[in-house]
Scaffold this active site. Structure first.
Site: not given
Length: 401
Positions: A151, A284, A321
């Site tokens: 990620c 994030h 996400h």
């Protein structure tokens, strides 16, 4: 030291294709969540994700892209948009040394999934395949990299592009993060019990986990000198980055936040900025308890004693996400915030977790208007991988003075 600037942007997400559509969706509270249709979820408890329901076709290479896989199909039109935004023709890049950095978690995953299900495989797969496809389509002659730092991969791709330009190895670099929804990732996150049954609520007391998404974010990067020489419009300046790995745990972030703090401070040091120079932090912000509390602790430590209260937001409530695409898409959001002086809300967040609050941090829950000097964008990944980048206005920051 050569200044690196952003001259073009492209984005493809579940709330729409194109930078302006994406930006408008963020400001208006659009959410791309729905029932997954790209693969069978009948055997899963959770069945929702932020899927791109109407794929934007490639404007230049549609006949060739259609057989290259879903992930390449997502990123190609975003690359085309970014190049056109930078005043470059996707089919006319031979005049420059153009390089490419792709950040991805799953890559072209469909061939692997077909193998697992016993279906015949007729196309190549793997993380490297995306860059290989784009390189052939665009006839690129510059350096090419693929980053699979999960990620954080988008930020790693942006950082590598910055280095290639500063070292004089390319005239122009295309930085992209991309991932498509996959059965493998969906099943994996479900097995970790990390997924929310309804929506993603970053930093909220009632958050239940993340929602997966898919998409691509693209930046066209070049040195200021090169951009000015070809009379390109400079949208923002990439001032610095911070990359590190604390290796705390295979999935959980370090609750002490040491690695996240280190990445932010490295990015600030490279940028020549102090925490007081940062207007906004793109978090994030996954909507998981461990990540949200760790990141709040990290931001609070870095900005403690700052002369200003820093505004923080997460866009994962809007688009989910998107794994390796997340930080590249968030970089596009950061540039738009710099251009407009507007900060998008943190969607679905209503009751902020007391452990996600601090005197020096203000979580943005509605559209906020305020002049933007510089944005720090964070992205974290499994294995303790931490990354931060700093973007400022077209004229740069203190590092440029």
């Amino acid at each position: 030291m050569k200044e690196v600037v952003v001259s073009g942007m492209g984005v493809h997400t579940s709330i729409g294709f194109g930078t302006e559509t994406f930006w408008s969706g963020l400001l208006q509270g659009a959410c791309g969540i729905g029932t997954v249709g790209v693969f069978d979820v009948s055997g899963h408890i959770h069945k929702r994700a932020c899927e791109i329901k109407r794929m934007q076709p490639s404007a230049y290479f549609q006949d060739r892209v259609s057989g290259m896989g879903r992930t390449t199909g997502i990123v190609t039109p975003a690359v085309e948009e970014a190049l056109q935004d930078a005043g470059l023709a996707p089919d006319g890049l031979s005049a420059y040394r153009v390089g490419l950095c792709i950040g991805t978690t799953m890559g072209e995953i469909e061939p692997l999934e077909k193998t697992l299900s016993g279906d015949p495989v007729d196309t190549p797969g793997g993380p490297h395949t995306i860059a290989a496809h784009l390189s052939r389509l665009l006839r690129l002659s510059g350096p090419q990299w693929t980053f699979t730092n999960a990620c954080s991969a988008g930020n790693f791709a942006i950082a590598r592009c910055m280095e290639e330009l500063r070292l004089g190895r390319a005239d122009i670099m295309i930085a992209s993060g991309v991932d498509s929804l996959s059965w493998v990732a969906f099943t994996g996150f479900a097995s970790l019990r990390a997924m929310s049954p309804d929506v993603c609520r970053p930093f909220d007391r009632k958050r239940q986990g993340l929602i997966l998404g898919e998409g691509a974010g693209v930046l066209v990067l070049e040195t200021r000198e090169h951009a000015e020489k070809r009379r390109a419009q400079v949208k923002a300046t990439l001032l610095g980055y911070g990359l590190c790995c604390d290796a705390h745990h295979i999935t959980q972030p370090d609750p002490s936040a040491k690695g996240a703090v280190r990445a932010m401070r490295q990015a600030l040091a490279m940028s020549g900025l102090t925490p007081g120079d940062i207007s906004h932090v793109s978090a994030h912000g996954t909507g998981t308890i461990a990540n949200d509390q760790m990141e709040t602790k990290a931001i609070a430590e870095v900005f403690a004693g700052s002369s200003r209260t820093v505004t923080v937001n997460s866009i994962k409530g809007h688009i989910g996400h998107t794994l390796g695409a997340a930080s590249a898409i968030e970089a596009v959001m950061a540039v738009k915030a710099i251009e407009t002086g507007l900060f998008p809300p943190t969607l679905h967040t209503e009751d902020i977790d007391p452990l996600c609050t601090h005197d020096s941090v203000r979580l943005n829950r509605s559209v906020r208007s305020e002049p933007v000097e510089a944005v720090l964008s964070n992205s974290y990944a499994f294995g303790g991988i931490n990354s931060s980048i700093v973007l400022a206005g077209p004229k740069g920051g203190k590092a440029a003075s």
